[in-house]
Write an enzyme that holds these catalytic residues in place. Structure first.
Site, PDB file in Angstrom:
ATOM      1  N   LYS A  38      10.801 -14.082  -9.145  1.00  0.00           N
ATOM      2  CA  LYS A  38      12.052 -13.731  -9.910  1.00  0.00           C
ATOM      3  C   LYS A  38      13.018 -14.907 -10.183  1.00  0.00           C
ATOM      4  CE  LYS A  38      14.328 -10.477  -8.464  1.00  0.00           C
ATOM      5  NZ  LYS A  38      14.748  -9.025  -8.197  1.00  0.00           N
ATOM      6  N   GLU A 120      -4.391  -0.315   0.547  1.00  0.00           N
ATOM      7  CA  GLU A 120      -4.640  -0.003   1.774  1.00  0.00           C
ATOM      8  C   GLU A 120      -3.257  -0.730   2.564  1.00  0.00           C
ATOM      9  OE1 GLU A 120      -5.911   1.928   4.674  1.00  0.00           O
ATOM     10  OE2 GLU A 120      -7.710   1.060   3.585  1.00  0.00           O
ATOM     11  N   GLY A 125       0.430  -0.308   7.522  1.00  0.00           N
ATOM     12  CA  GLY A 125      -0.006  -1.743   7.884  1.00  0.00           C
ATOM     13  C   GLY A 125      -1.542  -2.109   7.837  1.00  0.00           C
ATOM     14  N   ILE A 127      -3.673  -0.598   9.951  1.00  0.00           N
ATOM     15  CA  ILE A 127      -4.798   0.388  10.066  1.00  0.00           C
ATOM     16  C   ILE A 127      -5.545   0.619   8.712  1.00  0.00           C
ATOM     17  CG2 ILE A 127      -4.902   2.821  10.752  1.00  0.00           C
ATOM     18  CD1 ILE A 127      -2.308   2.644  12.216  1.00  0.00           C
ATOM     19  N   LYS A 196       3.839   7.421   2.181  1.00  0.00           N
ATOM     20  CA  LYS A 196       2.459   7.162   2.690  1.00  0.00           C
ATOM     21  C   LYS A 196       2.078   8.477   2.800  1.00  0.00           C
ATOM     22  CE  LYS A 196       4.319   3.065   4.950  1.00  0.00           C
ATOM     23  NZ  LYS A 196       4.792   2.508   6.286  1.00  0.00           N
TER      24      LYS A 196
END
Length: 425
Positions: A38, A120, A125, A127, A196
């Site tokens: 940006k 993912e 994070g 996992i 999430k």
């Protein structure tokens, strides 16, 4: 495997983590060809010709195979993802708000274009929980998924409990370490883990639940008295997201919880995340990994890029193969509610009260309240009121219909019966 050319949007914490992990990976043939940013005037360590401020320069470049979107603005992120898919490019994103609020549309768009969106890095994070749900648990009915989905708040809570540090000091430290954003609202008020959870509901149970339908409470109202109460009762406090299937309904929410020391989540410290899955066949599974930080999230993004190089796609098996389970907020949970004076909380909102405590400077009650009622209660927005799920929490009430909602349901049934009687006559 061919060499993959990547067009990257955003070069903040995660973008820089991706650049570092990609350039230190020994088993991936690919490179970042162009980075859209940006602010063109900001000084950066990489060559200036690598950067552009034009979105179209990446979207319209036929030499770029994969678009990676790592910006904060959810609306701008959606625009990038949609443009890339329509231009025939698969996408990797880590924007959980954008994915959660638009997942049903993104699934349809993937079908229309034949391209894939992988995310993912948007959930927990390092996992690999989404791919695990898609591949390993793709055909197994799940009973529950829950855990610590936000590394920033877990870091803050760990420091508060282990080192007895003040909340403002720990929050500033988390921001300096890159675990929390400059504006920490999404983390500390429970919005981040709610996004999430919304995403995981699709992969775990096959249902699309907009974030606005999920109740979320955060850790920003914790008082010294609440911490003392937890310690006196041998508990710690964790911000827990959970969804549970009971019968033919799925219940879910994000609420701080008193956690007993013998429970798995009590031992998850600092910026680590943990996800537990309970399935009908596998029983309970536990996944632990770093949920915040540049490199862990960057590694998750790189894993998605690698998967796309092999033409991997989410199949959304449960969404297409299972009957759609309704999501419900009409069930009671047991909560601890602390406040400054009795008139601040409307006790009539509770199904029942198990315990009351009043003093000059601190009051609390423990009682059962419907999830939906809690979400709508005006008093819950009072910044002086803190709410924590008790250890009993949802073990006794979840799955039962709230008395107030049962009355409403009976009333609606009676109305329906009267209408049918009129029609029959």
């Amino acid at each position: 495997m061919k060499n993959i050319n990547i067009g990257l949007f955003g070069f903040g914490c995660v973008g820089q983590g991706l650049y570092e992990t990609l350039n230190n990976s020994r088993n991936f043939a690919g490179e970042i060809s162009k980075i859209c940013i940006k602010n063109a005037d900001k000084k950066r360590k990489l060559p200036s010709q690598l950067f552009t401020t034009s979105k179209e320069e990446i979207i319209n470049d036929e030499a770029i195979d994969i678009v990676v979107e790592l910006i904060d603005d959810a609306d701008a992120a959606l625009s990038i993802v949609v443009a890339a898919l329509k231009a025939g490019k698969s996408v990797v994103t880590a924007n959980k708000k954008m994915v959660a609020e638009n997942l049903e549309y993104l699934v349809e768009l993937q079908q229309q274009t034949g391209k894939a969106v992988l995310y993912e890095g948007a959930v927990c994070g390092s996992i690999p929980i989404i791919r695990t749900l898609e591949e390993y648990f793709g055909h197994e009915p799940l009973n529950e998924i829950k855990g610590i989905f936000n590394g920033s708040t877990n870091y803050i809570l760990t420091k508060i409990f282990e080192e007895r540090l003040d909340y403002p000091k720990v929050l500033k430290e988390a921001q300096e370490l890159g675990f929390a954003e400059t504006d920490p609202t999404l983390d500390v008020q429970g919005f981040d883990p709610k996004f999430k959870l919304s995403i995981l509901l699709t992969h775990a149970f096959g249902i699309h639940v907009p974030p606005s339908h999920i109740t979320n409470l955060g850790i920003d109202r914790l008082k010294t008295a609440d911490l003392e109460y937890a310690r006196a009762n041998g508990h710690t406090i964790k911000l827990v997201a959970q969804a549970k299937r009971i019968g033919e309904k799925v219940f879910g929410f994000v609420i701080p919880q008193f956690v007993q020391p013998d429970q798995t989540l009590a031992n998850i410290q600092n910026e680590f995340n943990a996800v537990t899955i309970n399935g009908e066949f596998c029983d309970e599974q536990l996944f632990i990994g770093k949920g915040a930080g540049s490199l862990p999230t960057g590694a998750a993004v790189l894993s998605d890029i690698s998967a796309l190089s092999y033409d991997y796609k989410y199949e959304y098996k449960k969404h297409y193969n299972l009957g759609k389970l309704p999501f419900s907020n009409q069930s009671p949970i047991q909560v601890y509610v602390s406040y400054n004076s009795p008139e601040q909380v409307d006790l009539s909102d509770f199904e029942s009260i198990q315990e009351k405590y009043f003093s000059f400077d601190h009051c609390y009650i423990i009682g059962n309240i419907c999830i939906g009622k809690l979400q709508k209660a005006e008093w819950r927005n009072n910044q002086n009121i803190n709410i924590v799920l008790t250890p009993e929490g949802c073990q006794k009430g979840l799955g039962n219909l709230c008395v107030s909602d049962l009355k409403e349901e009976i009333s609606e049934l009676k109305k329906g019966q009267k209408i049918r009687e009129r029609i029959t006559i």
